[in-house]
Structure formats: C-alpha cells, structure tokens
Motif scaffolding. Structure first.
Motif, PDB file in Angstrom:
ATOM      1  N   GLY A 114     -49.320  43.890-137.114  1.00 56.51           N
ATOM      2  CA  GLY A 114     -50.071  44.927-136.424  1.00 56.51           C
ATOM      3  C   GLY A 114     -49.577  45.136-135.005  1.00 56.51           C
ATOM      4  N   PRO A 115     -50.062  46.182-134.358  1.00 52.83           N
ATOM      5  CA  PRO A 115     -49.574  46.539-133.030  1.00 52.83           C
ATOM      6  C   PRO A 115     -49.862  45.484-131.955  1.00 52.83           C
ATOM      7  CG  PRO A 115     -51.377  47.978-133.688  1.00 52.83           C
ATOM      8  CD  PRO A 115     -51.036  47.133-134.865  1.00 52.83           C
ATOM      9  N   GLU A 116     -50.729  44.549-132.242  1.00 51.73           N
ATOM     10  CA  GLU A 116     -51.002  43.482-131.274  1.00 51.73           C
ATOM     11  C   GLU A 116     -49.761  42.631-131.026  1.00 51.73           C
ATOM     12  OE1 GLU A 116     -55.559  42.280-131.967  1.00 51.73           O
ATOM     13  OE2 GLU A 116     -54.264  42.124-133.723  1.00 51.73           O
ATOM     14  N   ALA A 117     -48.836  42.629-131.962  1.00 46.76           N
ATOM     15  CA  ALA A 117     -47.613  41.835-131.837  1.00 46.76           C
ATOM     16  C   ALA A 117     -46.437  42.683-131.361  1.00 46.76           C
ATOM     17  CB  ALA A 117     -47.278  41.191-133.179  1.00 46.76           C
ATOM     18  N   SER A 118     -46.728  43.796-130.711  1.00 47.43           N
ATOM     19  CA  SER A 118     -45.650  44.688-130.289  1.00 47.43           C
ATOM     20  C   SER A 118     -45.361  44.549-128.800  1.00 47.43           C
ATOM     21  CB  SER A 118     -46.025  46.140-130.590  1.00 47.43           C
ATOM     22  OG  SER A 118     -47.073  46.561-129.735  1.00 47.43           O
ATOM     23  N   LEU A 119     -44.178  44.992-128.416  1.00 49.03           N
ATOM     24  CA  LEU A 119     -43.820  45.024-126.995  1.00 49.03           C
ATOM     25  C   LEU A 119     -44.723  45.985-126.233  1.00 49.03           C
ATOM     26  CD1 LEU A 119     -39.924  44.989-127.211  1.00 49.03           C
ATOM     27  CD2 LEU A 119     -41.436  43.130-126.499  1.00 49.03           C
ATOM     28  N   LEU A 120     -45.172  47.025-126.894  1.00 49.95           N
ATOM     29  CA  LEU A 120     -46.074  47.976-126.261  1.00 49.95           C
ATOM     30  C   LEU A 120     -47.378  47.287-125.852  1.00 49.95           C
ATOM     31  CD1 LEU A 120     -46.621  50.850-125.376  1.00 49.95           C
ATOM     32  CD2 LEU A 120     -47.492  51.318-127.670  1.00 49.95           C
ATOM     33  N   ALA A 121     -47.909  46.428-126.723  1.00 48.05           N
ATOM     34  CA  ALA A 121     -49.131  45.694-126.384  1.00 48.05           C
ATOM     35  C   ALA A 121     -48.901  44.784-125.182  1.00 48.05           C
ATOM     36  CB  ALA A 121     -49.609  44.879-127.587  1.00 48.05           C
ATOM     37  N   LEU A 122     -47.728  44.147-125.131  1.00 50.74           N
ATOM     38  CA  LEU A 122     -47.415  43.314-123.968  1.00 50.74           C
ATOM     39  C   LEU A 122     -47.412  44.147-122.688  1.00 50.74           C
ATOM     40  CD1 LEU A 122     -44.572  41.016-125.321  1.00 50.74           C
ATOM     41  CD2 LEU A 122     -46.774  40.278-124.434  1.00 50.74           C
ATOM     42  N   LEU A 123     -46.806  45.317-122.747  1.00 50.89           N
ATOM     43  CA  LEU A 123     -46.758  46.181-121.563  1.00 50.89           C
ATOM     44  C   LEU A 123     -48.139  46.690-121.176  1.00 50.89           C
ATOM     45  CD1 LEU A 123     -43.499  48.195-122.274  1.00 50.89           C
ATOM     46  CD2 LEU A 123     -43.837  46.373-120.595  1.00 50.89           C
ATOM     47  N   VAL A 124     -48.940  47.074-122.165  1.00 46.93           N
ATOM     48  CA  VAL A 124     -50.283  47.581-121.896  1.00 46.93           C
ATOM     49  C   VAL A 124     -51.149  46.497-121.256  1.00 46.93           C
ATOM     50  CG1 VAL A 124     -52.427  48.334-123.022  1.00 46.93           C
ATOM     51  CG2 VAL A 124     -50.259  49.402-123.629  1.00 46.93           C
ATOM     52  N   CYS A 125     -51.025  45.274-121.720  1.00 44.08           N
ATOM     53  CA  CYS A 125     -51.853  44.178-121.210  1.00 44.08           C
ATOM     54  C   CYS A 125     -51.354  43.617-119.887  1.00 44.08           C
ATOM     55  CB  CYS A 125     -51.942  43.065-122.248  1.00 44.08           C
ATOM     56  SG  CYS A 125     -52.857  43.554-123.711  1.00 44.08           S
ATOM     57  N   LEU A 126     -50.107  43.871-119.558  1.00 44.25           N
ATOM     58  CA  LEU A 126     -49.545  43.357-118.312  1.00 44.25           C
ATOM     59  C   LEU A 126     -50.272  43.920-117.090  1.00 44.25           C
ATOM     60  CD1 LEU A 126     -47.322  41.662-116.978  1.00 44.25           C
ATOM     61  CD2 LEU A 126     -45.874  43.699-117.031  1.00 44.25           C
ATOM     62  N   GLY A 127     -50.620  45.180-117.127  1.00 44.00           N
ATOM     63  CA  GLY A 127     -51.304  45.828-115.998  1.00 44.00           C
ATOM     64  C   GLY A 127     -52.650  45.191-115.682  1.00 44.00           C
ATOM     65  N   PRO A 128     -53.586  45.174-116.638  1.00 44.49           N
ATOM     66  CA  PRO A 128     -54.887  44.572-116.349  1.00 44.49           C
ATOM     67  C   PRO A 128     -54.791  43.079-116.017  1.00 44.49           C
ATOM     68  CG  PRO A 128     -54.968  45.785-118.415  1.00 44.49           C
ATOM     69  CD  PRO A 128     -53.559  45.814-117.954  1.00 44.49           C
ATOM     70  N   THR A 129     -53.889  42.366-116.694  1.00 46.11           N
ATOM     71  CA  THR A 129     -53.745  40.931-116.422  1.00 46.11           C
ATOM     72  C   THR A 129     -53.301  40.716-114.988  1.00 46.11           C
ATOM     73  OG1 THR A 129     -53.192  40.506-118.735  1.00 46.11           O
ATOM     74  CG2 THR A 129     -52.582  38.812-117.136  1.00 46.11           C
ATOM     75  N   THR A 130     -52.323  41.493-114.535  1.00 43.62           N
ATOM     76  CA  THR A 130     -51.852  41.396-113.154  1.00 43.62           C
ATOM     77  C   THR A 130     -52.965  41.762-112.176  1.00 43.62           C
ATOM     78  OG1 THR A 130     -49.616  41.941-113.876  1.00 43.62           O
ATOM     79  CG2 THR A 130     -50.097  42.219-111.533  1.00 43.62           C
ATOM     80  N   PHE A 131     -53.700  42.813-112.484  1.00 46.60           N
ATOM     81  CA  PHE A 131     -54.816  43.237-111.630  1.00 46.60           C
ATOM     82  C   PHE A 131     -55.836  42.120-111.462  1.00 46.60           C
ATOM     83  CE2 PHE A 131     -59.180  44.856-111.501  1.00 46.60           C
ATOM     84  CZ  PHE A 131     -59.172  45.504-110.267  1.00 46.60           C
ATOM     85  N   TRP A 132     -56.266  41.520-112.584  1.00 49.50           N
ATOM     86  CA  TRP A 132     -57.308  40.493-112.496  1.00 49.50           C
ATOM     87  C   TRP A 132     -56.809  39.219-111.822  1.00 49.50           C
ATOM     88  CZ3 TRP A 132     -58.249  42.672-117.764  1.00 49.50           C
ATOM     89  CH2 TRP A 132     -59.277  43.618-117.717  1.00 49.50           C
ATOM     90  N   LEU A 133     -55.556  38.858-112.045  1.00 51.36           N
ATOM     91  CA  LEU A 133     -55.028  37.662-111.383  1.00 51.36           C
ATOM     92  C   LEU A 133     -54.872  37.895-109.879  1.00 51.36           C
ATOM     93  CD1 LEU A 133     -52.452  36.314-113.984  1.00 51.36           C
ATOM     94  CD2 LEU A 133     -54.713  35.382-113.402  1.00 51.36           C
ATOM     95  N   ARG A 134     -54.460  39.084-109.487  1.00 54.76           N
ATOM     96  CA  ARG A 134     -54.371  39.391-108.055  1.00 54.76           C
ATOM     97  C   ARG A 134     -55.748  39.415-107.420  1.00 54.76           C
ATOM     98  NH1 ARG A 134     -50.117  43.775-106.373  1.00 54.76           N
ATOM     99  NH2 ARG A 134     -50.808  42.877-104.424  1.00 54.76           N
ATOM    100  N   ARG A 135     -56.701  39.977-108.138  1.00 49.37           N
ATOM    101  CA  ARG A 135     -58.081  40.001-107.633  1.00 49.37           C
ATOM    102  C   ARG A 135     -58.620  38.581-107.493  1.00 49.37           C
ATOM    103  NH1 ARG A 135     -63.532  41.465-110.504  1.00 49.37           N
ATOM    104  NH2 ARG A 135     -64.853  41.599-108.675  1.00 49.37           N
ATOM    105  N   ALA A 136     -58.347  37.751-108.476  1.00 56.11           N
ATOM    106  CA  ALA A 136     -58.799  36.355-108.432  1.00 56.11           C
ATOM    107  C   ALA A 136     -58.172  35.625-107.248  1.00 56.11           C
ATOM    108  CB  ALA A 136     -58.444  35.649-109.742  1.00 56.11           C
ATOM    109  N   ALA A 137     -56.906  35.897-106.985  1.00 56.82           N
ATOM    110  CA  ALA A 137     -56.240  35.250-105.850  1.00 56.82           C
ATOM    111  C   ALA A 137     -56.845  35.727-104.525  1.00 56.82           C
ATOM    112  CB  ALA A 137     -54.742  35.530-105.891  1.00 56.82           C
TER     113      ALA A 137
END
Length: 162
Positions: A114-137
């Motif tokens: 499924g699309p969860e195992a795609s490079l597109l999913a990695l790219l889509v999730c990179l944005g929010p993950t970076t946002f939340w980690l920066r906010r946490a820092a």
C-alpha cells in the motif's frame, strides 16, 4: 501512537532521552507491521519512519496522546475510507468514497503493501515530523539522556574536604 506505545516511549525516554526513544519507537512501529498481510522488507521500515516517527514527534511536541492517536486514525481513514487504497495489515478490499488504482514502480506506489510504504508517504510525513520536532525543541520538550553520577574507586563521600 497507542497507549502501550506511549508508555514504552516514556520509559525509554526517561533512561535514554528523546532521540533514542524516537528511534526505538519508530523501529517498534515498523516491526509490528512485519506480520501484516503483504508486508515487505521496504514497507516495514518505511512505515516505521512515517507513522512511527511522525506520531512519536507529535507526542513529544504536545505531551498528549490526542494528537498522535488522531493522526493515526486520520491516516488510516484517509487511505481506506476516502481513497479506497490498501491499508497495511488488511487483506480486505478497501471500500472508500473514491476507488483509486495505484500503478507504477513499487517505491512510488508502495506495491502490494500500500501507499504507506511509498517514497511519497515518506515525503508527506517529513514535513509534519520536522515541524513537531522543531516545535518540541523550541518549547523545551526534547529530553536529554540523564547523566549518571560517576563513582571513583576509593573515594568516600564522607571524607571529601570543602
């Protein structure tokens, strides 16, 4: 992130710090999907990086389970309920509002996992993950590995001079 996963995350974080807890959380999230229908060697680490890291980062930023649980639910609902694509861990044909058909190379579509195992999913999730980690820092939510007191051989705390 589920309640048991959050509990484990907090225990690991207390002993090793946030960074190691994020790595462990992502690895466990991916590993739990190894038993899913159509699991692949690419799909499980991809899911660990996308779902595991993103939900753990949301928890670190908010220190609440509401956001990570909501993200996980919304992710699954969007895949199966709206787009009608295969959801990891399910062998049932999806019945969404739309009936999307994915075609193309496996790294872009996620293949049978499924699309969860795609490079597109990695790219889509990179944005929010970076946002939340920066906010946490910025808000001081990143916890560092606790320093252990080093005991020297032959030293006695009662014999220290001031």
């Amino acid at each position: 992130m589920s309640i048991p996963a959050a509990f484990l995350f907090r225990i690991v974080e207390e002993h090793t710090g946030t960074v190691i807890a994020l790595v462990v959380s992502a690895a466990l999230f991916g590993a739990t999907h190894l038993v899913d229908v159509n699991a692949t060697l690419w799909g499980t680490p991809s899911l660990g990086l996308t779902g595991g890291t993103m939900t753990a980062a949301a928890y670190v930023a908010t220190r609440s389970l509401w956001l990570p649980i909501s993200l996980h639910f919304a992710w699954n609902f969007t895949h199966a309920g709206i787009f009608g694509v295969v959801l990891s861990g399910s062998d049932l044909p999806p019945h969404g509002l739309l009936n999307a058909t994915l075609s193309g190379p496996a790294p872009l579509t996620g293949s049978t996992f499924g699309p969860e195992a795609s490079l597109l999913a990695l790219l889509v999730c990179l944005g929010p993950t970076t946002f939340w980690l920066r906010r946490a820092a910025r808000t001081g939510q990143i916890r560092h590995r606790p320093r252990r007191a080093v005991a020297y051989a032959g030293s006695d705390s009662s014999s220290k001079t001031k």
